[in-house]
Design a protein around this motif. Structure first.
Motif, short mmCIF file in Angstrom:
data_model
loop_
_atom_site.label_atom_id
_atom_site.label_comp_id
_atom_site.label_asym_id
_atom_site.label_seq_id
_atom_site.Cartn_x
_atom_site.Cartn_y
_atom_site.Cartn_z
N ASN A 1 0.83 -1.21 0.00
CA ASN A 1 0.00 0.00 0.00
C ASN A 1 0.87 1.26 0.00
N ILE A 2 1.95 1.19 0.75
CA ILE A 2 2.88 2.33 0.78
C ILE A 2 3.50 2.51 -0.61
N VAL A 3 3.91 1.38 -1.21
CA VAL A 3 4.52 1.43 -2.54
C VAL A 3 3.52 2.00 -3.56
N ALA A 4 2.28 1.53 -3.48
CA ALA A 4 1.26 1.97 -4.45
C ALA A 4 1.01 3.47 -4.31
N LYS A 5 0.97 3.95 -3.06
CA LYS A 5 0.70 5.39 -2.84
C LYS A 5 1.78 6.26 -3.46
N SER A 6 3.00 5.73 -3.55
CA SER A 6 4.07 6.54 -4.13
C SER A 6 3.99 6.53 -5.67
N LEU B 1 8.94 4.21 2.13
CA LEU B 1 9.05 3.08 3.07
C LEU B 1 9.83 3.49 4.31
N THR B 2 10.87 4.29 4.13
CA THR B 2 11.69 4.71 5.27
C THR B 2 10.84 5.49 6.28
N VAL B 3 9.96 6.34 5.76
CA VAL B 3 9.09 7.12 6.64
C VAL B 3 8.22 6.20 7.51
N GLU B 4 7.79 5.07 6.94
CA GLU B 4 6.85 4.16 7.64
C GLU B 4 7.56 2.98 8.30
N ARG B 5 8.88 3.06 8.44
CA ARG B 5 9.65 1.90 8.91
C ARG B 5 9.15 1.37 10.26
N ASP B 6 8.98 2.22 11.22
CA ASP B 6 8.58 1.75 12.55
C ASP B 6 7.16 1.18 12.53
N GLN B 7 6.33 1.82 11.75
CA GLN B 7 4.95 1.38 11.60
C GLN B 7 4.89 -0.05 11.07
N VAL B 8 5.69 -0.35 10.02
CA VAL B 8 5.69 -1.69 9.41
C VAL B 8 6.51 -2.65 10.26
N GLY B 9 7.59 -2.15 10.84
CA GLY B 9 8.41 -2.98 11.71
C GLY B 9 9.51 -3.77 11.01
#
Ligand code: ADP
Ligand code: ASP
Ligand code: MG
Length: 427
Positions: free
Chosen positions: A290-295, A332-340
């Protein structure tokens, strides 16, 4: 009287001499009693040169302005070609994409054609003139702005004109004799195909065979346009790209024998991103993609490793256009902690080889033969993906040409004569 649409690629109109040569060819077609509509690309590597310039003044050029800049390339060649034809004593009229009625959506850089209203082209034909249309460009009614159709998009212009004008044939003139079993710049013994189905051509184009742009092939399939890909440097018959009426029959319903393999394509435009240390629990792949698609990135292959039971962590790798990699890495880096996940790896030294053939549906052992050929050539396979009529593998970029040649030979595709490339820089 036939209506013929001809498209001339950049390598066929790279300088004044080439433009005069192409003009003669167009006039000869007209004098043979046909109506002629021409779609023309920018001269030589003009589009690449303009892109380089844009990036020198701005790292991420404004998409609207980039389209304004790039469409100038086709505007130069269309006017020069019309002048050259006039100079041979024949009436010619050039049109920009918007004048020719190429209506697109608003997606700068990759606009889709939504309507074609070639009123002025028709008028020119009715008055006995040859119509020259700038390839690769269109117009969005909502924004009132000029758009481009994606790299290689002049092919789409030609096909869309052929469909809208109900042309008898759409001829794509380029710097090789047609569609080959592999890129003749890489495989010198590549063989020209006399005929290929649009389905196979679609897979070849999607896999990097840039002789035809994928969206042009899609458009031709949807609108039932038959294509003739041929050289602008001689009068040889090229390759017919046809839409079978049913499997095993040609565009007229006549039975044809189809070879198992149509060809081998290669692609150096993709990169690989690996998300390392992803918790192996439901929902993680969904979160990542989803993160990839949003970009806005268009991903191709995906591989997930078996998780190491002790750690409960897994790695997910995917390929995407090199030009999209930076945006995805940032997102992806921005969401790193969120994804884990723990880290990201970026590899832009990959190559993709694809073997394409409708006969794969009914023949067993094609993958085994492909992997054996790569093994015997000492080439390591990093990722694999398949469709009904295609097998693709990822290799190291610097091994890709060797891989293509090995596979081409192993499947008995090598021809007798050396394939000729008449012009172009291959850029
Ligand atoms: P144009 O300027 O006419 O649009 P392109 O450079 O876009 O030409 O496409 C022609 C080139 O496509 C050829 O010079 C060749 O190097 C490359 N190519 C890649 N795969 C194939 C293939 N299977 N058959 C023919 N040409 C191919
Ligand atoms: N000039 C454009 C390009 O280089 C379109 C085309 O040649 O088809 O991508
Ligand atoms: Mg092209």
């Amino acid at each position: 009287m036939s209506l013929i649409v001809q498209k001339y690629g950049g390598s066929s109109v790279s300088d004044a001499e080439s433009i005069k040569r192409v003009a003669k060819r167009i006039v000869a077609t007209r004098r043979a009693g046909n109506d002629v509509v021409v779609a023309v690309s920018a001269m030589g590597d003009t589009t690449d040169d303009l892109l380089d310039l844009a990036h020198q003044v701005a790292p991420i050029p404004e998409p609207r302005e980039l389209d304004m800049l790039l469409t100038a390339g086709e505007r130069i060649s269309m006017a020069l070609l019309a002048m050259a034809i006039e100079n041979l004593g024949h009436d010619a009229r050039s049109f920009t994409g918007s004048q020719a009625g190429m209506i697109t959506d608003a997606q700068h850089g990759a606009a889709r054609i939504v309507d074609v209203t070639p009123v002025r082209v028709r008028e020119a034909l009715d008055e006995g003139a040859i119509a020259i249309v700038a390839g690769f460009q269109g117009f969005n009614r909502g924004t009132g702005d000029i758009t481009t159709l994606g790299r290689g998009g002049s092919d789409t212009t030609a096909v869309a004109l052929a469909a809208a004008l109900d042309a008898d044939i759409c001829e794509i003139y380029t710097d090789v004799d047609g569609v080959f079993t592999a890129d003749p710049r890489v495989v010198h013994r590549a063989r020209k195909l006399d005929r290929v189905t649009s389905e196979e051509m679609l897979e070849l184009a999607a896999s990097g065979a840039k002789v035809l742009y994928i969206r042009a092939v899609e458009y031709a399939r949807r609108h039932g346009v038959t294509l003739h890909v041929r050289s602008s440097f001689n009068n040889n018959e090229g390759t017919i790209v046809y839409n079978p009426t049913e499997p095993g029959r040609d565009e007229n319903g006549v039975p044809v024998e189809e070879p198992i393999i149509a060809g081998v394509a290669h692609d150096l435009t993709e990169a690989k991103i690996t998300v390392v240390g992803v918790p192996d629990i439901p929902g993680k792949a969904a979160q990542i993609f989803n993160i990839v698609a949003k970009s806005g990135a268009n991903i191709d292959m995906i591989v997930q490793n078996v998780s190491a039971a002790a750690t409960g962590l897994t790695d997910i790798s995917f390929t995407l256009p090199k030009s999209d990699a930076q945006a995805v890495l940032t997102a992806l880096t921005v969401e790193r902690d969120q994804v884990g996940f723990s880290t990201l790896q970026h590899d832009d030294q990959i190559g993709k080889l694809s073997l394409v053939g409708a006969g794969m549906r009914t023949n067993v052992g094609v993958s085994a033969q492909l992997f054996t050929a790569l093994f015997e050539a000492g080439i390591n396979i990093e990722m694999i993906s398949t469709s009904e009529i295609r097998i693709s593998v990822v290799t190291r970029a610097d091994m890709l040409n060797d891989a293509v040649r090995a596979v081409h030979s192993a499947f008995g595709l090598d021809g007798e004569a050396e394939a000729v490339v008449y012009a172009g820089t291959g850029r």
